[in-house]
Design a protein around this motif. Structure first.
Motif, short mmCIF file in Angstrom:
data_model
loop_
_atom_site.label_atom_id
_atom_site.label_comp_id
_atom_site.label_asym_id
_atom_site.label_seq_id
_atom_site.Cartn_x
_atom_site.Cartn_y
_atom_site.Cartn_z
N LEU A 139 0.86 -1.18 0.00
CA LEU A 139 0.00 0.00 0.00
C LEU A 139 0.90 1.24 0.00
CD1 LEU A 139 -2.95 1.10 0.27
CD2 LEU A 139 -2.49 1.26 2.73
N LYS A 140 0.66 2.16 -0.91
CA LYS A 140 1.45 3.39 -1.00
C LYS A 140 0.66 4.53 -0.37
CE LYS A 140 3.69 6.43 -4.40
NZ LYS A 140 3.89 6.67 -5.86
N LEU A 141 1.27 5.17 0.63
CA LEU A 141 0.65 6.28 1.37
C LEU A 141 1.41 7.56 1.07
CD1 LEU A 141 0.47 4.23 4.65
CD2 LEU A 141 -1.52 4.85 3.28
N GLU A 142 0.67 8.66 0.87
CA GLU A 142 1.27 9.93 0.44
C GLU A 142 1.21 10.97 1.56
OE1 GLU A 142 -0.27 13.47 -2.41
OE2 GLU A 142 -0.12 11.50 -3.38
N ASP A 143 2.31 11.68 1.73
CA ASP A 143 2.36 12.79 2.68
C ASP A 143 1.27 13.80 2.30
OD1 ASP A 143 2.92 15.11 4.13
OD2 ASP A 143 5.09 14.93 3.89
N PRO A 144 0.31 14.09 3.19
CA PRO A 144 -0.79 14.98 2.82
C PRO A 144 -0.36 16.43 2.60
CG PRO A 144 -0.90 14.43 5.15
CD PRO A 144 0.16 13.54 4.55
N PRO A 171 1.75 -5.29 3.87
CA PRO A 171 1.06 -6.09 4.89
C PRO A 171 1.16 -7.58 4.60
CG PRO A 171 -0.51 -5.19 3.36
CD PRO A 171 0.82 -4.65 2.94
N LYS A 172 0.84 -8.36 5.62
CA LYS A 172 0.77 -9.80 5.50
C LYS A 172 -0.70 -10.24 5.54
CE LYS A 172 5.14 -10.39 7.99
NZ LYS A 172 5.78 -10.97 9.21
N VAL A 173 -0.95 -11.44 5.10
CA VAL A 173 -2.30 -12.00 5.20
C VAL A 173 -2.73 -11.99 6.67
CG1 VAL A 173 -3.68 -14.10 4.97
CG2 VAL A 173 -2.11 -13.42 3.15
N GLY A 174 -3.94 -11.49 6.91
CA GLY A 174 -4.45 -11.41 8.27
C GLY A 174 -4.18 -10.09 8.96
N ASP A 175 -3.39 -9.21 8.32
CA ASP A 175 -3.15 -7.88 8.88
C ASP A 175 -4.31 -6.95 8.58
OD1 ASP A 175 -0.70 -8.51 9.93
OD2 ASP A 175 0.47 -7.47 8.41
N VAL A 176 -4.47 -5.94 9.43
CA VAL A 176 -5.40 -4.85 9.17
C VAL A 176 -4.61 -3.54 9.25
CG1 VAL A 176 -6.15 -4.78 11.60
CG2 VAL A 176 -7.57 -3.74 9.82
N LEU A 177 -4.81 -2.67 8.28
CA LEU A 177 -4.24 -1.33 8.27
C LEU A 177 -5.37 -0.33 8.38
CD1 LEU A 177 -1.61 -1.50 5.36
CD2 LEU A 177 -1.23 -1.88 7.79
N LEU A 178 -5.18 0.70 9.22
CA LEU A 178 -6.17 1.77 9.40
C LEU A 178 -5.48 3.11 9.26
CD1 LEU A 178 -7.97 0.47 12.64
CD2 LEU A 178 -8.70 0.11 10.27
N TRP A 179 -6.19 4.08 8.69
CA TRP A 179 -5.69 5.44 8.56
C TRP A 179 -6.88 6.39 8.54
CZ3 TRP A 179 -5.29 1.63 4.87
CH2 TRP A 179 -6.10 1.77 3.74
N GLU A 180 -6.62 7.67 8.78
CA GLU A 180 -7.70 8.64 8.66
C GLU A 180 -8.05 8.81 7.19
OE1 GLU A 180 -7.78 12.01 11.60
OE2 GLU A 180 -5.69 11.37 11.86
N SER A 181 -9.34 8.98 6.91
CA SER A 181 -9.85 8.84 5.54
C SER A 181 -9.35 9.92 4.59
CB SER A 181 -11.38 8.83 5.56
OG SER A 181 -11.86 7.74 6.33
N TRP A 182 -8.81 11.03 5.12
CA TRP A 182 -8.28 12.08 4.24
C TRP A 182 -6.90 11.74 3.69
CZ3 TRP A 182 -3.86 13.07 6.68
CH2 TRP A 182 -3.81 13.05 8.08
N LEU A 183 -6.28 10.67 4.15
CA LEU A 183 -4.92 10.32 3.73
C LEU A 183 -4.94 9.69 2.35
CD1 LEU A 183 -1.93 10.21 4.50
CD2 LEU A 183 -2.37 7.95 5.51
N ARG A 184 -4.27 10.32 1.41
CA ARG A 184 -4.25 9.82 0.03
C ARG A 184 -3.41 8.54 -0.05
NH1 ARG A 184 -5.92 11.82 -4.66
NH2 ARG A 184 -6.49 13.77 -3.63
N HIS A 185 -3.91 7.57 -0.79
CA HIS A 185 -3.24 6.28 -0.89
C HIS A 185 -3.56 5.63 -2.22
CE1 HIS A 185 -7.27 5.69 0.72
NE2 HIS A 185 -7.26 4.48 0.19
N GLU A 186 -2.75 4.63 -2.57
CA GLU A 186 -2.97 3.91 -3.82
C GLU A 186 -2.38 2.50 -3.73
OE1 GLU A 186 -0.12 4.91 -7.20
OE2 GLU A 186 0.04 6.71 -5.97
#
Length: 206
Positions: A139-144, A171-186
């Motif tokens: 998962l690619k996360l961008e500096d807002p 991430p690995k199988v079984g992982d969960v990632l959470l972020w605030e919804s305004w964070l741009r990702h791809e």
């Protein structure tokens, strides 16, 4: 001595689903995702009409936890992880709560991508990972702040993590990632020969 502090932090939550309860069986969850995709004619048509690689149930199915008990069990776990993240974020929810708004399946084939985006109108977004074969996209996360860095020089390649412009989280199988919804990702191109399967979701403050 000068003082330098980090301000306005962007938080990323990562945990194994099983840290807060019994995680759904990975094989059963994988089979359920494929079964739903095969039967979801509306979703398949939407993906074809919108040139979406692979399959997503985002535009077609809104009641996965009602249809499939394994998704209801998954949501129970996600509720606990979201509550833990909200506590870390210091949210004052008042007499309202963070509640599941959407949950959907993503099946990304070799060569598939999901372009940069945010999740408007939600508070917390995230993904849990069902199948991550070797070579599957991180998962690619961008500096807002990037749109405001008009005259800033580029960062050194060895800059510490909290100063990077982009973070790639694998991430690995079984992982969960959470972020605030305004964070741009791809999701960059899936280089694995096998399909990358994930379940994404939004929580709203209601």
């Amino acid at each position: 001595m000068p003082q330098i502090r980090s301000l306005f932090a962007t938080r990323l939550y990562r945990a194994a689903l099983s840290e807060l309860g019994t995680a759904p069986d990975a094989a059963e969850l994988t089979e359920s995702c494929y079964s739903i995709a095969e039967d979801d004619d509306a979703g398949q048509e939407w993906c074809e009409e919108n040139d979406y690689p692979g399959y997503t149930s985002y535009a077609s199915l809104t009641d996965l936890p009602w249809r499939f008990p394994i998704f209801a069990d998954l949501v129970t776990l996600l509720d606990a992880h979201v509550a833990a993240f909200a506590e870390d974020l210091g949210f004052d929810l008042g007499d309202r709560a963070l509640k599941l708004e959407d949950i959907w399946i993503n099946i990304l084939p070799e060569g598939g991508t999901h372009s940069s985006h945010i999740h408007p109108h939600s508070a917390i977004s995230g993904t849990t990972y069902v199948a991550m074969p070797d070579g599957a996209s991180a998962l690619k996360l961008e500096d807002p702040r990037l749109p405001m860095m008009m005259a800033a020089p580029p960062r050194r390649k060895d800059v510490r993590e909290d100063l990077k412009s982009f973070i790639y989280e694998a991430p690995k199988v079984g992982d969960v990632l959470l972020w605030e919804s305004w964070l741009r990702h791809e999701v960059p191109m899936n280089l694995a020969e096998e399909e990358r399967i994930s379940v994404s979701f939004n929580y709203a403050w209601t």
